[in-house]
Scaffold this active site. Structure first.
Site, short mmCIF file in Angstrom:
data_model
loop_
_atom_site.label_atom_id
_atom_site.label_comp_id
_atom_site.label_asym_id
_atom_site.label_seq_id
_atom_site.Cartn_x
_atom_site.Cartn_y
_atom_site.Cartn_z
NE ARG A 1 45.95 34.10 58.15
CZ ARG A 1 44.83 34.83 58.25
NH1 ARG A 1 44.19 35.23 57.15
NH2 ARG A 1 44.37 35.17 59.42
CE LYS B 1 45.86 33.45 67.22
NZ LYS B 1 45.06 32.92 66.09
#
Ligand code: AP5
Length: 214
Positions: free
Chosen positions: A171, A13
């Site tokens: 995560r 990203k």
């Protein structure tokens, strides 16, 4: 044009957001970067945030929504790239309301698809320039041999405290539990586009470019 880059840790990203900033004059709003800045402030809030991030948990919705709200009143450039935000359904609802309030809309949500094995390999090999944030990778994009960042010339390469296998496991868990429901949320709204994030950086950028041209 306002877009969301949605994907698990290490999907690329940040790498793609930085390209869009350069090529399309868009503004990258990375809640991860904002929180890393907050943790260096030495405030009580910064210390609390640091502990949460290092464990790989999500910071509270209230904090990250507040950070984004502040930025939406700033310069707009060629539009916003929401990088790492929203990450929960509550954050997605809040973003919709904030954009409404600013007379703005969301143009696309781009899901970057990368399998877990590649994510672990990417994250554990990542480093960034401490001065300008340029992203490197020991395998696919090593730090320059002269020890100077290609973008700014600084010699301050860093590894993130949460870029280890244990934090990454957490995560990923947070991503699948709390963030992946956003795929259905935006699909139902007709905003979702999917891009194969496993290709070369240039190929992924081309695929994202194609979505944005539509
Ligand atoms: P954040 O900073 O947003 O981290 P993340 O989502 O885990 O994503 P990453 O930055 O790790 O990966 P990326 O997808 O940007 O990949 P990159 O381009 O660097 O969040 C960190 C923490 O902050 C969270 O855990 C949470 O605690 C908190 N937080 C943040 N936002 C929050 C929110 N909204 N709500 C609550 N808490 C929040 O690429 C990774 C590596 O791969 C690099 O080395 C790169 O060179 C390489 N690479 C990239 N693309 C390719 C490619 N195509 N091929 C080969 N290698 C590639």
């Amino acid at each position: 044009m306002n877009i969301i880059l949605l994907g698990p840790p290490g999907a690329g990203k940040g790498t793609q957001a930085r390209r869009l900033v350069e090529e399309r004059d868009m503004i990258q709003l990375s809640t991860g970067d904002m929180l890393r800045e907050a943790r260096t402030s030495g405030t009580e809030m910064g210390k609390r945030v640091a502990a949460v991030m290092d464990r790989g948990d999500l910071v509270t919705d209230e904090i990250v929504i507040g950070l984004i709200e502040e930025k939406l009143s700033g310069p707009q450039g060629g539009g916003f790239i929401f990088d790492g935000f929203p990450r929960t359904l509550a954050q997605a609802d809040a973003l919709g309301e904030l954009l409404d309030r600013h007379g703005s809309t969301l143009d696309a949500v781009i899901e970057m698809q990368v399998d877990d094995a590649a994510l672990v390999a990417r994250i554990t090999a990542r480093s960034t320039c401490g001065n300008c944030g340029e992203v490197y990778n020991d395998i696919t994009r090593p730090q320059p041999a002269d020890g100077k960042c290609v973008k700014c010339g600084a010699s301050d390469f860093r590894r993130r405290a949460d870029d280890n296998e244990e934090s990454l496991k957490q995560r990923l868990m947070e991503y699948y539990k709390k963030t992946s429901p956003l795929i259905g949320y935006y699909y139902a709204k007709g905003d979702l586009e999917r891009v194969d994030g496993l290709g070369e950086v240039d190929d992924v950028a081309a695929a994202i470019g194609k979505v944005l041209e539509q």
